[in-house]
Design a protein around this motif. Structure first.
Motif, PDB file in Angstrom:
ATOM      1  N   GLU A 250       0.821  -1.216   0.000  1.00 40.17           N
ATOM      2  CA  GLU A 250       0.000   0.000   0.000  1.00 40.17           C
ATOM      3  C   GLU A 250       0.853   1.263   0.000  1.00 40.17           C
ATOM      4  OE1 GLU A 250      -2.697  -0.133   3.222  1.00 40.17           O
ATOM      5  OE2 GLU A 250      -3.811  -1.875   2.472  1.00 40.17           O
ATOM      6  N   SER A 251       1.891   1.285   0.823  1.00 37.44           N
ATOM      7  CA  SER A 251       2.766   2.461   0.881  1.00 37.44           C
ATOM      8  C   SER A 251       4.006   2.170   0.049  1.00 37.44           C
ATOM      9  CB  SER A 251       3.152   2.780   2.326  1.00 37.44           C
ATOM     10  OG  SER A 251       2.005   3.057   3.100  1.00 37.44           O
ATOM     11  N   VAL A 252       3.996   2.631  -1.150  1.00 31.36           N
ATOM     12  CA  VAL A 252       5.094   2.366  -2.076  1.00 31.36           C
ATOM     13  C   VAL A 252       6.215   3.362  -1.818  1.00 31.36           C
ATOM     14  CG1 VAL A 252       5.784   2.289  -4.484  1.00 31.36           C
ATOM     15  CG2 VAL A 252       3.552   1.400  -3.791  1.00 31.36           C
ATOM     16  N   ILE A 253       7.449   2.816  -1.661  1.00 34.19           N
ATOM     17  CA  ILE A 253       8.627   3.657  -1.508  1.00 34.19           C
ATOM     18  C   ILE A 253       9.399   3.576  -2.813  1.00 34.19           C
ATOM     19  CG2 ILE A 253      10.661   4.173  -0.131  1.00 34.19           C
ATOM     20  CD1 ILE A 253       8.028   4.339   1.390  1.00 34.19           C
ATOM     21  N   ARG A 254       9.691   4.723  -3.371  1.00 39.02           N
ATOM     22  CA  ARG A 254      10.325   4.772  -4.676  1.00 39.02           C
ATOM     23  C   ARG A 254      11.800   5.150  -4.535  1.00 39.02           C
ATOM     24  NH1 ARG A 254       8.364   8.712  -7.896  1.00 39.02           N
ATOM     25  NH2 ARG A 254       8.395   7.523  -9.857  1.00 39.02           N
ATOM     26  N   PHE A 255      12.603   4.508  -5.372  1.00 41.13           N
ATOM     27  CA  PHE A 255      14.039   4.779  -5.426  1.00 41.13           C
ATOM     28  C   PHE A 255      14.425   4.993  -6.874  1.00 41.13           C
ATOM     29  CE2 PHE A 255      13.226   2.246  -1.686  1.00 41.13           C
ATOM     30  CZ  PHE A 255      14.055   2.756  -0.705  1.00 41.13           C
TER      31      PHE A 255
END
Length: 508
Positions: A250-255
């Motif tokens: 649900e909480s996407v962390i982008r790199f």
């Protein structure tokens, strides 16, 4: 000698008879009166006709049996006959004594009509002149002189003195305690103790700040780590710098990748450094959680982080809280309410009553916090604009009610002294239903019983000063002894004529 006979009619007057005389062509004019009626019975009318006949150069005679006409003709020296026949035969000469009397009367009438002073000399011969010898006697002359001097003294004594009497009537206090009701639905004060009330609106502005009590975390460092790309094909695939890889869930962390890389058939795996898109600890993820590739590369490659990412960090700063905002609003509103009360009190007219202890907040016109949200700040500032209203009672309405009530209870034969009305609040107004206020007041004023100056003047006429003062004290209720100022100051008695006495009120 020919005679012009003029027969008088019942409707004739002086002018109509003159018109008839104008037609006469003879030197003798005979006026014949009827045996009945009262035509031209005035002596003055007959005199006018006589003078007009002389002006025409003729003579005038009368035929009449009227005793008044006969008497007037005799007095004026006009020939009088019993019938026309005897008048035509006889001579019309006037008796000398009658002629003299006629001349005298004519001159007197001429004097009254023309008011010429030079004609007085012409009449002086008919006036009896006193004996010059008698007037030269020393005793007579002394008596006349003494009489003249005494007359002047009497006139001076009668008219010269002037008196000003200063008096102050006794006063009494009139006092009433009133229960007052101020109502916004009432337009005019009434005897039941009700006065109109009205709302007084006012707008105030204020600005205030307080220290913040909350904290907020502000991301400061980016999370970093390594990911491994694996080639799913036999082709060489180029992985450009900035390729986005993410966590799943649900909480996407982008790199994003920090450098270019490639995978081939011979070297299907490659490690590439990554950096979180946003700073903060949210970028510190566990191992094997970065498993997705954005874009078309995800069809040919798989990605995984074999180690956790780290170095993501934040800093703690002071920031406002909801409690800070509520506290600031409450404190500033209280200050502005006090300001509104002071401004309303300053703007009210003297004697107006503020019925609400404090103005009532009608609405917030403008509310601006700075910072607007939970942004870092050591202070929270509020700019506030509010509209208040206060219930007031107009002093003129309260005064009108007080006067109305006092007048309905004034003692007989007393009048109120102007400028002595006082109003004192005995209780603090209490507000009911936000539109009605009740309180108690004490109203009082001074009354006096007016002095009848006409009566006071009558009892003082001609009296010595001391007796006049005693008379005033005996006949009227006075505060203090009357003061009488005479002009001239040495004159011992009050004037003998009322218009030389004036009254004024002495202030104590």
């Amino acid at each position: 000698m020919k005679t012009q006979i003029i027969q008088l009619e019942s409707h004739d007057d002086v002018d109509s008879v003159k018109d008839k005389m104008n037609w006469s062509q003879t030197p003798r004019i005979l006026l014949v009166w009827l045996d009945h009626g009262n035509v031209l019975t005035s002596k003055l009318d007959l005199l006018f006709l006589l003078r007009y006949a002389e002006k025409l150069g003729g003579q005038l005679a009368v035929v009449s049996h009227n005793p008044i006409i006969k008497s007037n003709a005799k007095d004026l020296g006009i020939p009088l006959f019993n019938n026309t026949k005897s008048a035509q035969i006889a001579s019309w000469r006037k008796p000398k004594s009658l002629l003299t009397k006629f001349v005298f009367i004519s001159k007197v009438l001429r004097l009254k009509q023309k008011n010429r002073t030079e004609q007085i000399d012409g009449l002086s011969k008919y006036v009896h002149k006193p004996s010059q010898k008698l007037l030269k006697h020393w005793a007579i002359r002394l008596s006349i002189f003494t009489l003249g001097v005494l007359s002047v003294i009497a006139i001076v004594a009668f008219l010269m003195p002037k008196a000003e009497i200063q008096i102050t009537p006794n006063t009494v206090e009139q006092e009433i305690i009133l229960d007052i009701t101020a109502d916004t639905n009432i337009k005019e004060p009434n005897i039941n103790g009700i006065v109109p009330a009205s709302w007084y609106p006012i707008t105030v502005e204020g600005r205030y700040q307080i220290p913040t009590t909350g904290t907020t975390k502000i991301p400061s460092e980016y999370s970093r780590g390594m990911v491994t790309f694996t080639n799913l094909t036999e082709n060489t695939i180029f992985i450009p710098k900035g390729t986005i890889v993410t966590t799943l869930g649900e909480s996407v962390i982008r790199f994003e990748t920090s450098e270019d890389a490639s995978v081939t058939k011979e070297n299907p795996k490659v490690k590439v450094p990554i950096k979180a898109i946003r700073p903060g600890i949210e970028g510190n993820v566990d191992k094997e959680t970065i498993n997705a590739i954005e874009g078309s590369l995800g069809l040919n490659l798989v990605v995984n982080n074999l180690q956790p990412t780290d170095q993501g960090a934040f800093e703690i700063f002071s920031s406002p809280t909801a409690a800070d905002r509520a506290k600031l609003y409450q404190e500033l509103s209280a200050t502005m309410q006090e300001t509104a009360k002071k401004e309303i009190s300053t703007n009210l007219n003297d004697g107006d009553i503020l019925l609400t202890p404090y103005p009532i907040l009608e609405k917030d016109i403008q509310v601006i916090y700075s910072p607007a949200s939970e942004s870092p700040s050591e202070y929270l500032e509020l700019k506030l604009r509010q509209e208040y209203k206060a219930l007031i009672a107009d002093y003129h309405n309260i005064r009108a009610l007080a006067t109305m009530t006092l007048n309905s209870n004034i003692p007989e034969n007393h009048t109120a002294i102007t400028g002595t009305l006082t109003i004192e609040d005995l209780t603090t107004p209490v507000l009911y239903d936000h539109e009605i206020a009740k309180w108690q007041i004490r109203v009082s004023r001074k009354l006096e019983k007016p002095i009848d100056t006409t009566q006071a003047t009558k009892i003082c006429l001609g009296l010595p000063i001391d007796q006049a003062i005693d008379k005033l004290n005996d006949n009227f209720s006075l505060k203090g002894t009357p003061i009488i100022r005479m002009s001239p100051s040495w004159w011992p008695r009050m004037p003998f004529v009322p218009f030389r006495i004036t009254f004024s009120k002495k202030e104590l």
